[in-house]
Motif scaffolding. Structure first.
Motif, PDB file in Angstrom:
ATOM      1  N   THR A  69       0.835  -1.210   0.000  1.00 31.71           N
ATOM      2  CA  THR A  69       0.000   0.000   0.000  1.00 31.71           C
ATOM      3  C   THR A  69       0.867   1.256   0.000  1.00 31.71           C
ATOM      4  N   ALA A  70       1.932   1.238   0.784  1.00 29.91           N
ATOM      5  CA  ALA A  70       2.855   2.374   0.821  1.00 29.91           C
ATOM      6  C   ALA A  70       3.513   2.580  -0.532  1.00 29.91           C
ATOM      7  N   MET A  71       3.941   1.503  -1.169  1.00 32.04           N
ATOM      8  CA  MET A  71       4.553   1.584  -2.496  1.00 32.04           C
ATOM      9  C   MET A  71       3.584   2.192  -3.499  1.00 32.04           C
ATOM     10  N   ARG A  72       2.352   1.711  -3.478  1.00 25.95           N
ATOM     11  CA  ARG A  72       1.358   2.219  -4.430  1.00 25.95           C
ATOM     12  C   ARG A  72       1.065   3.697  -4.189  1.00 25.95           C
ATOM     13  N   THR A  73       0.994   4.089  -2.939  1.00 28.89           N
ATOM     14  CA  THR A  73       0.744   5.497  -2.628  1.00 28.89           C
ATOM     15  C   THR A  73       1.885   6.370  -3.137  1.00 28.89           C
ATOM     16  N   ALA A  74       3.117   5.955  -2.889  1.00 31.88           N
ATOM     17  CA  ALA A  74       4.281   6.726  -3.315  1.00 31.88           C
ATOM     18  C   ALA A  74       4.345   6.888  -4.827  1.00 31.88           C
ATOM     19  N   VAL A  75       3.902   5.876  -5.541  1.00 32.80           N
ATOM     20  CA  VAL A  75       4.005   5.889  -7.005  1.00 32.80           C
ATOM     21  C   VAL A  75       2.792   6.518  -7.680  1.00 32.80           C
ATOM     22  N   PHE A  76       1.591   6.209  -7.191  1.00 35.46           N
ATOM     23  CA  PHE A  76       0.382   6.568  -7.928  1.00 35.46           C
ATOM     24  C   PHE A  76      -0.394   7.766  -7.381  1.00 35.46           C
ATOM     25  N   ALA A  77      -0.192   8.130  -6.126  1.00 35.30           N
ATOM     26  CA  ALA A  77      -1.014   9.187  -5.520  1.00 35.30           C
ATOM     27  C   ALA A  77      -0.693  10.556  -6.121  1.00 35.30           C
ATOM     28  N   GLU A  78      -1.624  11.492  -5.934  1.00 36.60           N
ATOM     29  CA  GLU A  78      -1.375  12.866  -6.335  1.00 36.60           C
ATOM     30  C   GLU A  78      -0.177  13.390  -5.546  1.00 36.60           C
ATOM     31  N   PRO A  79       0.581  14.329  -6.132  1.00 35.45           N
ATOM     32  CA  PRO A  79       1.805  14.814  -5.479  1.00 35.45           C
ATOM     33  C   PRO A  79       1.621  15.240  -4.031  1.00 35.45           C
ATOM     34  N   LYS A  80       0.515  15.887  -3.704  1.00 35.85           N
ATOM     35  CA  LYS A  80       0.302  16.385  -2.347  1.00 35.85           C
ATOM     36  C   LYS A  80      -0.051  15.273  -1.357  1.00 35.85           C
ATOM     37  N   LYS A  81      -0.326  14.061  -1.853  1.00 36.57           N
ATOM     38  CA  LYS A  81      -0.788  12.991  -0.983  1.00 36.57           C
ATOM     39  C   LYS A  81       0.185  11.818  -0.868  1.00 36.57           C
ATOM     40  N   ILE A  82       1.365  11.936  -1.455  1.00 34.07           N
ATOM     41  CA  ILE A  82       2.268  10.776  -1.473  1.00 34.07           C
ATOM     42  C   ILE A  82       2.815  10.414  -0.093  1.00 34.07           C
ATOM     43  N   PHE A  83       2.793  11.350   0.835  1.00 34.20           N
ATOM     44  CA  PHE A  83       3.257  11.059   2.203  1.00 34.20           C
ATOM     45  C   PHE A  83       2.088  10.842   3.165  1.00 34.20           C
ATOM     46  N   SER A  84       0.871  10.829   2.654  1.00 41.14           N
ATOM     47  CA  SER A  84      -0.317  10.796   3.508  1.00 41.14           C
ATOM     48  C   SER A  84      -0.769   9.374   3.801  1.00 41.14           C
ATOM     49  N   PHE A  85       0.036   8.640   4.538  1.00 46.63           N
ATOM     50  CA  PHE A  85      -0.368   7.297   4.956  1.00 46.63           C
ATOM     51  C   PHE A  85       0.371   6.941   6.235  1.00 46.63           C
ATOM     52  N   SER A  86      -0.181   5.967   6.936  1.00 48.63           N
ATOM     53  CA  SER A  86       0.467   5.428   8.132  1.00 48.63           C
ATOM     54  C   SER A  86       0.949   4.022   7.820  1.00 48.63           C
ATOM     55  N   ILE A  87       1.982   3.585   8.522  1.00 47.92           N
ATOM     56  CA  ILE A  87       2.560   2.276   8.217  1.00 47.92           C
ATOM     57  C   ILE A  87       3.222   1.728   9.475  1.00 47.92           C
ATOM     58  N   SER A  88       3.130   0.419   9.659  1.00 47.65           N
ATOM     59  CA  SER A  88       3.765  -0.218  10.812  1.00 47.65           C
ATOM     60  C   SER A  88       5.278  -0.253  10.617  1.00 47.65           C
ATOM     61  N   ASP A  89       5.995  -0.447  11.705  1.00 51.06           N
ATOM     62  CA  ASP A  89       7.456  -0.497  11.631  1.00 51.06           C
ATOM     63  C   ASP A  89       7.921  -1.642  10.738  1.00 51.06           C
ATOM     64  N   HIS A  90       7.285  -2.793  10.853  1.00 54.04           N
ATOM     65  CA  HIS A  90       7.671  -3.956  10.049  1.00 54.04           C
ATOM     66  C   HIS A  90       7.480  -3.682   8.566  1.00 54.04           C
ATOM     67  N   SER A  91       6.327  -3.148   8.207  1.00 52.10           N
ATOM     68  CA  SER A  91       6.047  -2.864   6.790  1.00 52.10           C
ATOM     69  C   SER A  91       6.944  -1.747   6.264  1.00 52.10           C
ATOM     70  N   LEU A  92       7.262  -0.777   7.127  1.00 49.77           N
ATOM     71  CA  LEU A  92       8.135   0.318   6.703  1.00 49.77           C
ATOM     72  C   LEU A  92       9.524  -0.206   6.343  1.00 49.77           C
TER      73      LEU A  92
END
Length: 249
Positions: free
Chosen positions: A194-217
């Protein structure tokens, strides 16, 4: 000819006693290298505005064989980055990627926005440094023509599984049922994907707008770095220094 543009100073090199040569990521002209006269004079108007990691409004004279910055106004110094060696090393890594990847003479507005937002988050600590690094890497590679195919499994078209495998050399996904274990790959949990998809596909202003567990990070960051190094086909000295500082801490 004169250019008036916004730009981030990526590197600076002293020339003679008071002059310097700077590499600038400009909004209008991509990466350019500029001569700055009397830039080392502490009381000079160009001293602060042309130091590394300073975002400035620039007036650039285009001579026959060189660019010359003859006026500059600092907009953001990112001062907090200079107080933390680990953050500073990471910021320099961002600059090094940009310096070797962005062409000269073309608009670089998206690249500039990406690195400025990344430096802001680093300096304020509003997002984990490792997350900022991974998002920057994946988004930068996508802007540079290496956008991976993260829509679904390349074989069976499965959108999501407990574990997906990202093929680093091909830039595509396989689900756990289709993965044979013979590829150069990185395993991704649902959160990391989900983090990968957000970083690649989200609008520029939203690419950092997610939460993630330490393991997944950790999975996301490992995958992003390996993909960046593979696609750019080069070694980054600033990345090595960042890792050294991080490990020593």
């Amino acid at each position: 000819m004169r250019i008036k543009t916004d730009g981030l100073i990526l590197t600076e090199q002293t020339i003679r006693e008071n002059d310097k040569l700077v590499t600038v990521l400009t909004k209008s002209n991509g990466i350019i290298r500029c001569f700055v006269k009397n830039a080392k004079l502490l009381k000079g108007k160009l001293c602060t505005a042309t130091q590394s990691l300073c975002f400035s409004r620039l007036s650039i004279y285009c001579g026959r064989d060189r660019y010359i910055i003859d006026d500059a106004e600092p907009v953001e110094l990112f001062f907090n980055l200079r107080l933390d060696l680990e953050k500073l090393a990471l910021a320099q890594y961002f600059c090094e990627i940009a310096m070797y990847s962005i062409p000269e003479g073309s608009s670089a507005e998206e690249y500039l926005s990406l690195i400025l937002n990344s430096l802001y988050l680093l300096s304020t600590g509003k997002k984990p440094d490792l997350m900022v690094k991974a998002v920057y890497e994946m988004r930068f590679m996508s802007l540079s023509g290496y956008m991976p195919n993260l829509v679904c499994c390349d074989n069976c078209k499965c959108y999501e599984a407990n574990n997906m495998y990202f093929l680093l050399d091909e830039g595509k996904l396989l689900c756990e049922n289709c993965y044979s274990g013979t590829h150069n790959s990185a395993r991704l949990s649902r959160g990391a994907l989900t983090a990968m998809r957000t970083a690649v596909f989200a609008e520029p202003k939203k690419i950092f707008s997610f939460s993630i567990s330490d393991h997944s990070l950790l999975q996301f960051a490992d995958c992003a770095e390996k993909y960046t190094l593979m696609r750019s086909e080069r070694k980054y000295n600033a990345l090595d220094f960042y890792k050294k500082v991080k490990n020593e801490r």
